[in-house]
Write a protein that holds these residues in place. Sequence first.
Motif, mmCIF file in Angstrom:
data_model
loop_
_atom_site.group_PDB
_atom_site.id
_atom_site.type_symbol
_atom_site.label_atom_id
_atom_site.label_comp_id
_atom_site.label_asym_id
_atom_site.label_seq_id
_atom_site.Cartn_x
_atom_site.Cartn_y
_atom_site.Cartn_z
ATOM 1 N N LEU A 470 0.819 -1.202 0.000
ATOM 2 C CA LEU A 470 0.000 0.000 0.000
ATOM 3 C C LEU A 470 0.860 1.262 0.000
ATOM 4 O O LEU A 470 0.486 2.282 -0.578
ATOM 5 N N LEU A 471 2.028 1.202 0.671
ATOM 6 C CA LEU A 471 2.914 2.356 0.684
ATOM 7 C C LEU A 471 3.733 2.455 -0.592
ATOM 8 O O LEU A 471 4.045 3.551 -1.062
ATOM 9 N N PHE A 472 4.118 1.304 -1.158
ATOM 10 C CA PHE A 472 4.980 1.295 -2.338
ATOM 11 C C PHE A 472 4.355 0.387 -3.401
ATOM 12 O O PHE A 472 4.772 -0.759 -3.583
ATOM 13 N N GLN A 473 3.345 0.875 -4.061
ATOM 14 C CA GLN A 473 2.721 0.121 -5.142
ATOM 15 C C GLN A 473 3.667 0.101 -6.334
ATOM 16 O O GLN A 473 4.131 1.145 -6.789
ATOM 17 N N LYS A 474 3.942 -1.082 -6.850
ATOM 18 C CA LYS A 474 4.957 -1.234 -7.884
ATOM 19 C C LYS A 474 4.329 -1.582 -9.231
ATOM 20 O O LYS A 474 3.350 -2.331 -9.291
ATOM 21 N N PRO A 475 4.898 -1.072 -10.305
ATOM 22 C CA PRO A 475 4.368 -1.425 -11.626
ATOM 23 C C PRO A 475 4.669 -2.866 -12.016
ATOM 24 O O PRO A 475 4.026 -3.416 -12.900
ATOM 25 N N PHE A 476 5.668 -3.473 -11.343
ATOM 26 C CA PHE A 476 5.998 -4.864 -11.660
ATOM 27 C C PHE A 476 6.361 -5.586 -10.367
ATOM 28 O O PHE A 476 7.193 -5.120 -9.589
ATOM 29 N N SER A 477 5.726 -6.711 -10.128
ATOM 30 C CA SER A 477 6.024 -7.550 -8.974
ATOM 31 C C SER A 477 6.073 -9.002 -9.431
ATOM 32 O O SER A 477 5.529 -9.365 -10.472
ATOM 33 N N TRP A 478 6.731 -9.844 -8.628
ATOM 34 C CA TRP A 478 6.914 -11.233 -9.029
ATOM 35 C C TRP A 478 7.044 -12.119 -7.795
ATOM 36 O O TRP A 478 7.235 -11.632 -6.673
ATOM 37 N N ILE A 515 1.996 -7.061 -13.887
ATOM 38 C CA ILE A 515 2.181 -5.692 -14.379
ATOM 39 C C ILE A 515 0.979 -4.884 -13.911
ATOM 40 O O ILE A 515 -0.170 -5.260 -14.184
ATOM 41 N N ASP A 516 1.236 -3.796 -13.224
ATOM 42 C CA ASP A 516 0.150 -3.024 -12.604
ATOM 43 C C ASP A 516 0.341 -1.540 -12.903
ATOM 44 O O ASP A 516 1.303 -0.924 -12.452
ATOM 45 N N THR A 517 -0.576 -0.981 -13.684
ATOM 46 C CA THR A 517 -0.548 0.465 -13.945
ATOM 47 C C THR A 517 -1.710 1.182 -13.273
ATOM 48 O O THR A 517 -1.935 2.367 -13.536
ATOM 49 N N SER A 518 -2.442 0.491 -12.403
ATOM 50 C CA SER A 518 -3.588 1.104 -11.745
ATOM 51 C C SER A 518 -3.115 2.123 -10.713
ATOM 52 O O SER A 518 -1.957 2.129 -10.294
ATOM 53 N N ASP A 519 -4.041 2.982 -10.281
ATOM 54 C CA ASP A 519 -3.697 4.051 -9.345
ATOM 55 C C ASP A 519 -3.954 3.685 -7.892
ATOM 56 O O ASP A 519 -3.714 4.494 -7.003
ATOM 57 N N SER A 520 -4.423 2.467 -7.616
ATOM 58 C CA SER A 520 -4.670 2.059 -6.231
ATOM 59 C C SER A 520 -4.777 0.546 -6.172
ATOM 60 O O SER A 520 -5.337 -0.085 -7.073
ATOM 61 N N LEU A 521 -4.251 -0.028 -5.073
ATOM 62 C CA LEU A 521 -4.369 -1.470 -4.919
ATOM 63 C C LEU A 521 -5.778 -1.890 -4.530
ATOM 64 O O LEU A 521 -6.287 -2.912 -4.999
#
Length: 705
Positions: A470-478, A515-521
Amino acid sequence: MLCAATAALFSVPVAAQDRETSAELEELIPDSAVDAPEEWAEQGTDGEQPLDPGAMAEIEADTPIAELPDMQVAWPEDVEFAPIEDLEPESDIEFASLLEDRRRIDLADAETRELSDTLVLGFPQSEPPFSERDDFVSRFEALSTIEELENGEENAAQLAARARADEELLDNLLRVYGYYDGRIIRTIGARDAGDDAAQQRPLVRFDIIPGDRYRFGAIDLGNLSSAPDAESLRAAFGIVTGDYLQSDTIVQERFDLDRALGETGYPFAEIDEPELLIDHEREEGDLTMPVRPNGKYVFGDVVSSDPEFLSGRHLASIARFDPGDVYKRSLDMDLRRAVTATGLVSTVSVTPREVTPPQGDEPGVVDMDVTLQRAKLRTIAGAIGYGSEEGIRIQASWEHRNLFPPEGALKVRGILGTQEQLAGVTFRRNNFGGRDKVLTIDAYASTVDTDAFDANTVALSGTYERLSTLLFQKPFSWALGAEILATDERNRVMGGIPRPRQTYFVASVFGRATIDTSDSLLDPSRGFRLTGFVAPEVSRTEGSEYFYLRNQVDASYYQSVGERTVLAGRLRFASIQGAPTFAIAPSRRLYAGGGGSVRGYGYQTIGPENDLGEPTGGRSLVEASVEARIGTGLMGGAVSIVPFFDLGAVSIASTPDFRFVKYGAGIGVRYATGFGPIRLDVGVPLNPDPDDASVAVYVSLGQAF
């Protein structure tokens, strides 16, 4: 008697002068004038009779004028004048345009802006134009004391008092935009010119004459020129001589300069408050804002105030800078946020400390001192719940979040419920090998009994992943992981052949990428997400081994429409390839239905069924959902209404055949909180089976997808 005596006293003549006065004064004002002034005035001067006003009226208009005494010059009766010659126009004459640059004011035809029934702004100045009018009006409307009055409170006394305050506000706003010669004309009345009757409500009108807009004159930024990056830093302060003067611009550019100093290696830079000297003759303002860069620096080491708890080495591993990198204030703040995100500290501060001063063109070095206070590290949590599909569920856990420093947590958990019982222990190390990288080792024993399967399982799994938080939403996670388990499961009737319980030994490795380009989790309003999962597995049962590949792809998209509506959609495809259905443990097959799948149906109830009507699961799955998240404005905009439509199909084969497609629709309510929306969905199955309920209700935190 008293009245008579008083009357006699006031009847005595009052002497205007002494009878023994001088002869010169006697000649001018004789005693007769004192004794009887009215009669003396009627006698005229030198004994002549006074003029009769009626006699003057009888003089004829053509009566000749009497000879003037001592007139030596003859009256010009026969003077002849030369004829006046017409002047020819001179084409080379140019007239000076003295009034061309003066502002043009027209009160009668002024443009007006009606802010309410009791407040009007007029703009009679057409040249030069008031370039900031719209923003000016918006600010005034937000701050006006008259605008605060509610209907029914607009009496003349209140309006008069508030009008004075608003007049001062308008004058101050004009100065904010650089109009230092402006005038405000205030009018309060209950009837406009030409109206026959007074209005019911009094009206306040301000006519605003801004005058000429001032510009910046000399700009003094102190010692900024001494910085090695003086040129780029001066460019960051975007005000130059000749720009229009505006106080907001000074504040914004001061902030930009401060940020540029902090991001370019100046941790100890100082900027004094700006001072503006207005010269009305030049129509300019001279700006003085002393700046002291105080040297350029690079990062050194990270030093912890509690090295046994969180060492400086560990803190350096989660920092986004290395020793020798140019100091940036944003990385300083980022380190503070990262330490806070561990959940192990109650307070933390990060302070740069000079280790080596700058030498010539060589920057100095600063160590980052991290001062922290330990938080409470042990947590006991529990929850009790009931659901129509899962029955009673009680869960509890105990956790020590730093039992194995740094950030090594141990958690013991248990579940006791109608359909599930579980006991497990989890080791978790946060920020292991880098920022937001987590190592998790989990061991558990569980019993799960649902309509789809009955499984008694013992498992051990390990995962190493890079998380989006929530503090560090990343465009790419694995994530990468492995799992081994032994499970004894029910596998009743397949193809009409009864089968007893079977034991499966399963080993698997898996990987996941997002891959996440959204503005909120938790509550996205724009962007998309795309997640892929693949897991090669080997399963041994009844003396045979089977190799197969589990894979799944999830995609979702979010688009804002207007100010209050978000359209959202998702697709899911999953498949198990390489083995027949009976070779795959029932708990690892594919199912659909429930709050995160097809709403309106029970959990795992969609798909192939056996002869007893029990779900058996399949080897391929397709799901799709669309919904509109419509803000209502209720409760400060916290409540939204969400109509939705879902569909899902589970097939026995690894390729979807859409034999068992189910549709669900319904409506939900979202209540926005500070950590995410609370979701309540009510779904209805559109093509239910006889055993499906007519309505299903789902409650959770966060959106459905």
